[in-house]
Design a protein around this motif. Structure first.
Motif, mmCIF file in Angstrom:
data_model
loop_
_atom_site.group_PDB
_atom_site.id
_atom_site.type_symbol
_atom_site.label_atom_id
_atom_site.label_comp_id
_atom_site.label_asym_id
_atom_site.label_seq_id
_atom_site.Cartn_x
_atom_site.Cartn_y
_atom_site.Cartn_z
ATOM 1 N N ARG A 93 0.844 -1.217 0.000
ATOM 2 C CA ARG A 93 0.000 0.000 0.000
ATOM 3 C C ARG A 93 0.868 1.250 0.000
ATOM 4 N N ALA A 94 1.933 1.221 0.813
ATOM 5 C CA ALA A 94 2.797 2.414 0.924
ATOM 6 C C ALA A 94 3.516 2.677 -0.402
ATOM 7 N N ILE A 95 3.877 1.612 -1.131
ATOM 8 C CA ILE A 95 4.497 1.800 -2.453
ATOM 9 C C ILE A 95 3.493 2.505 -3.373
ATOM 10 N N GLN A 96 2.245 2.000 -3.373
ATOM 11 C CA GLN A 96 1.235 2.573 -4.281
ATOM 12 C C GLN A 96 0.958 4.036 -3.945
ATOM 13 N N THR A 97 0.781 4.321 -2.664
ATOM 14 C CA THR A 97 0.397 5.687 -2.285
ATOM 15 C C THR A 97 1.555 6.664 -2.434
ATOM 16 N N SER A 98 2.764 6.189 -2.167
ATOM 17 C CA SER A 98 3.911 7.121 -2.212
ATOM 18 C C SER A 98 4.413 7.339 -3.634
ATOM 19 N N GLY A 99 4.071 6.400 -4.543
ATOM 20 C CA GLY A 99 4.477 6.563 -5.944
ATOM 21 C C GLY A 99 5.891 6.092 -6.256
ATOM 22 N N VAL A 100 6.492 5.279 -5.391
ATOM 23 C CA VAL A 100 7.831 4.726 -5.691
ATOM 24 C C VAL A 100 7.725 3.843 -6.935
#
Ligand SMILES: NC(=O)c1ccc[n+]([C@@H]2O[C@H](COP(=O)([O-])OP(=O)(O)OC[C@H]3O[C@@H](n4cnc5c(N)ncnc54)[C@H](OP(=O)(O)O)[C@@H]3O)[C@@H](O)[C@H]2O)c1
Length: 295
Positions: A93-100
């Motif tokens: 989820r953090a990858i998706q939201t942060s845009g990495v």
């Protein structure tokens, strides 16, 4: 900027140092400012928080050109596989939201298997999840058994005069020094040479049996007659629970050692120049002897 999870751990600390040595910007994730201080002194930015907190991870991942992601082992977890899945979901989820857009995920040999591999089953699940990410390059780094695992046996050698585990003494299997994993990871992160979803196995310098490793480590600590003993599943589980592991974590480690004994892990991968790394067990034995003498 590179964001490094587990930046005080075996792999993350060494990757962070290698990147900083190259003059790269590093954001180091961990739970303790004290433990991150050495990296901050070398120029890293600290991100202090817990992997169970998805908002913290999202904030920490923002602005990363590339992310080194890993699941910190939680040996007291009630259900090891559920724990890996929960943290894997947070990372996803953090990858998706942060845009990495570039992620190197620390997985393991055997992660292609869904059963019978102990803690690696959780990594199998997380790989499957991260494989679904759209427009994100993910390299699944699959190293074999860490030589550093042997450091946990120092107390046993001192107290019982033997080395032992649930792994069969004469089964040869791939073992790797964590500095070799960090070197490979840092090179991939710097070059960003992975596209789409890719897998890279790392098998260490050569296959070694526990009997051979014990003989090499014993010689370096002044105990050339040190013997290796294979414990039964019951003995091993009891020892791990006495050491503070949860019942499920103990069961998973027993299952993993059984899988190694049965030749389930990393046997079907041919050795190549790309998956074979530099450090032999003899060189790791110097580090082992240093820790043995100073602990
Ligand atoms: N051992 C093996 O043979 C082997 C083989 C293949 C793959 N693996 C995989 O490798 C991974 C372990 O890598 P490693 O040995 O480098 O790890 P490690 O040395 O155990 O380090 C764990 C790191 O995670 C951090 N951490 C722990 N709990 C945390 C939490 N709740 N929130 C935020 N950070 C936390 C720790 O930092 P602080 O404590 O300072 O917060 C530390 O930096 C596991 O996923 C394992 O399945 C292991």
């Amino acid at each position: 900027m590179y964001v490094i999870m587990g930046a005080t751990g075996n792999i993350g600390s060494k990757i962070s140092k290698l990147l900083l040595d190259e003059g790269a910007k590093v954001k180091a994730i961990g739970r303790s400012a004290d433990r991150l201080k050495a990296l901050v002194d070398q120029g890293a930015e600290a991100a202090i928080g817990d992997v169970s907190d998805v908002s913290f991870l999202t904030q920490a991942f923002k602005g990363a050109d590339a992310l080194f992601a890993m699941i910190p082992p939680a040996y007291t977890a009630e259900d090891f596989r559920v724990y890996y899945n929960e943290i894997g979901t947070n990372i996803d989820r953090a990858i998706q939201t942060s845009g990495v857009r570039n992620v190197l995920f620390l997985s393991s040999v055997g992660a292609h298997l869904s059963e019978k591999t102990g803690p690696i089953k959780g990594l199998h699940d997380v790989e499957r999840k991260l494989n679904q990410l759209d427009d994100v390059n993910v390299l699944f780094l699959r190293p074999t058994y860490f030589m550093e695992n042997l450091l946990a046996n120092i107390a046993m050698i001192k107290n019982m005069g033997i080395n032992g585990s649930g792994i069969k003494g004469d089964t040869k299997f791939a073992m790797i020094a964590t500095k070799d994993i960090a070197l490979a990871a840092a090179e991939h992160l710097l070059k960003k040479d992975f596209r789409g979803k890719a897998v890279q196995e790392l098998l260490g310098q050569r296959d070694v049996s526990m009997n051979e490793a014990t003989q090499i480590l014993g010689s370096k600590i002044g105990k050339p007659d040190l013997k290796y003993m294979q414990f039964s599943a019951e003995e091993e589980k009891k020892g791990m629970m006495e050491f503070g592991l949860s019942e499920d974590a103990s069961n998973q480690m027993v299952e993993l050692n059984q899988a190694i004994s049965d030749g389930l892990i990393a046997v079907d991968i041919p050795r190549t120049a790309e998956n074979t790394t530099a450090t032999p067990i003899e060189e790791f034995a110097d580090l082992f002897a240093h820790v043995y003498k100073t602990s």
